[in-house]
Motif scaffolding. Sequence first.
Motif, mmCIF file in Angstrom:
data_model
loop_
_atom_site.group_PDB
_atom_site.id
_atom_site.type_symbol
_atom_site.label_atom_id
_atom_site.label_comp_id
_atom_site.label_asym_id
_atom_site.label_seq_id
_atom_site.Cartn_x
_atom_site.Cartn_y
_atom_site.Cartn_z
ATOM 1 N N ALA A 188 -44.729 -8.245 -51.448
ATOM 2 C CA ALA A 188 -43.672 -8.228 -52.454
ATOM 3 C C ALA A 188 -42.977 -6.632 -52.054
ATOM 4 N N LYS A 189 -43.994 -5.491 -51.798
ATOM 5 C CA LYS A 189 -43.633 -4.394 -51.393
ATOM 6 C C LYS A 189 -42.870 -4.462 -50.212
ATOM 7 N N GLY A 190 -43.147 -5.248 -49.191
ATOM 8 C CA GLY A 190 -42.502 -5.366 -47.878
ATOM 9 C C GLY A 190 -41.088 -5.937 -48.370
ATOM 10 N N LEU A 191 -41.019 -7.066 -49.146
ATOM 11 C CA LEU A 191 -39.844 -7.669 -49.418
ATOM 12 C C LEU A 191 -38.947 -6.716 -50.102
ATOM 13 N N LEU A 217 -41.066 -18.598 -45.410
ATOM 14 C CA LEU A 217 -40.326 -19.184 -46.757
ATOM 15 C C LEU A 217 -39.989 -18.194 -47.450
ATOM 16 N N LEU A 218 -40.424 -17.110 -47.489
ATOM 17 C CA LEU A 218 -39.903 -15.630 -48.147
ATOM 18 C C LEU A 218 -38.475 -15.541 -47.784
ATOM 19 N N TYR A 219 -38.394 -15.513 -46.459
ATOM 20 C CA TYR A 219 -36.827 -15.338 -45.974
ATOM 21 C C TYR A 219 -35.922 -16.102 -46.358
ATOM 22 N N CYS A 220 -36.411 -17.433 -46.060
ATOM 23 C CA CYS A 220 -35.478 -18.729 -46.658
ATOM 24 C C CYS A 220 -35.133 -18.702 -47.820
ATOM 25 N N GLY A 221 -36.186 -18.331 -48.833
ATOM 26 C CA GLY A 221 -35.793 -18.324 -50.374
ATOM 27 C C GLY A 221 -34.565 -17.134 -50.470
ATOM 28 N N SER A 281 -54.767 -14.069 -39.045
ATOM 29 C CA SER A 281 -54.277 -15.226 -39.530
ATOM 30 C C SER A 281 -52.549 -15.109 -39.078
ATOM 31 N N LEU A 282 -52.481 -15.578 -37.588
ATOM 32 C CA LEU A 282 -51.186 -15.598 -37.329
ATOM 33 C C LEU A 282 -50.058 -16.667 -37.902
ATOM 34 N N VAL A 283 -50.635 -17.829 -37.845
ATOM 35 C CA VAL A 283 -49.750 -18.992 -38.400
ATOM 36 C C VAL A 283 -49.446 -18.980 -40.011
ATOM 37 N N PRO A 284 -50.413 -19.033 -40.601
ATOM 38 C CA PRO A 284 -50.126 -18.842 -42.066
ATOM 39 C C PRO A 284 -49.214 -17.751 -42.438
ATOM 40 N N VAL A 285 -49.424 -16.511 -42.098
ATOM 41 C CA VAL A 285 -48.736 -15.485 -42.530
ATOM 42 C C VAL A 285 -47.231 -15.639 -41.994
ATOM 43 N N TYR A 286 -46.923 -16.076 -40.767
ATOM 44 C CA TYR A 286 -45.636 -16.347 -40.542
ATOM 45 C C TYR A 286 -45.073 -17.425 -41.227
ATOM 46 N N LEU A 287 -45.727 -18.412 -41.762
ATOM 47 C CA LEU A 287 -45.405 -19.538 -42.290
ATOM 48 C C LEU A 287 -44.736 -18.998 -43.720
ATOM 49 N N VAL A 288 -45.732 -18.224 -44.453
ATOM 50 C CA VAL A 288 -45.350 -17.814 -45.920
ATOM 51 C C VAL A 288 -44.087 -16.743 -45.829
ATOM 52 N N VAL A 328 -39.426 1.144 -35.941
ATOM 53 C CA VAL A 328 -39.555 2.520 -36.553
ATOM 54 C C VAL A 328 -40.610 2.605 -37.569
ATOM 55 N N THR A 329 -41.358 1.421 -37.509
ATOM 56 C CA THR A 329 -42.407 1.627 -38.485
ATOM 57 C C THR A 329 -42.007 1.499 -39.983
ATOM 58 N N TYR A 330 -40.814 0.943 -40.104
ATOM 59 C CA TYR A 330 -40.438 0.866 -41.624
ATOM 60 C C TYR A 330 -41.107 -0.229 -42.385
ATOM 61 N N GLY A 331 -41.489 0.119 -43.654
ATOM 62 C CA GLY A 331 -42.192 -1.070 -44.284
ATOM 63 C C GLY A 331 -41.372 -2.148 -44.849
ATOM 64 N N GLU A 332 -40.941 -2.695 -44.029
ATOM 65 C CA GLU A 332 -40.161 -3.954 -44.530
ATOM 66 C C GLU A 332 -41.221 -5.214 -44.414
ATOM 67 N N LEU A 333 -40.576 -6.403 -44.786
ATOM 68 C CA LEU A 333 -41.393 -7.554 -44.997
ATOM 69 C C LEU A 333 -42.171 -7.974 -43.522
#
Length: 266
Positions: free
Chosen positions: A67-70, A245-249, A235-242, A217-222
């Motif tokens: 959420a902080k990254g989002l 989904l956040l970006y799609c939302g 956990s490469l695949v699970p993290v990227y899938l989640v 630039v190591t900015y703390g985005e999602l």
Amino acid sequence: MSRALEDILFGAPSPRGRTLARAASVGTAVLLLLVGAAIVFRFHSAGQLEARFWQFFAWPSTWAFLAKGLLGTLASAAMAALIALSLGLVLMLGRLARPRLVRWPSIAAIEFLRGTPTLLLIYVCFLVLPALGIKLSTYWMLTLPVGLSTAAVVAEVYRAGVLAVPRGQTLAARSLGLSEAQVFATVVFPQALRYIVPALVAQLVIVVKDTTFGYVVTYGELMQNARVLIANYHSLVPVYLVVALLYCGVNYAISRASRRLGRPIH
């Protein structure tokens, strides 16, 4: 254009055409399901669907970190969008201006920013400006290049909308004694906005996607926070899938806003 060609291009499909369209739709859906099943099977075979790769999503700290990254993504995207919409308007006015000393620099700025990759502009802010004694925060190292790059495209979108307004509207406003500035501000530009709202919101979707360059630039985005989770939990695949989904939302919400704001003019 002949009548037969018009019927083919714009006429209602024949019963055979509707049958072929349904068959093609069903075939495409089945193909997509098979591709999805094959991808899931490959992930399962590679062990990426094991519970140990998903268990940390049950921790509140994981979602707080995402959420902080989002929020970082939305903060950067919102400011970049504000820069793009404001500067794009200025560049559009400059490009449509009659004096060459105003029009030519505006055209040069638009073409330069449109032709320069956003990533290159980020590297300029990250590497070149500090060497010149200009130090920016990581937030501005990401936000400013994204905003500048998008502003050039937005300027052309604005211009297309202005040129799409019927000339009769301008002539009618002038006949009422309005000045050029009043005609533009009260008659032309409001109508132009209604034409270009979908295109503008589509650019906002691109702005959100461009914030993924924050890793430079190591900015703390999602996406940057997602990389941290992958490094810690492997956990490469699970993290990227989640994260996908956040970006799609977020982008779906922007698209919904586009459809609401971009209703046709009656």
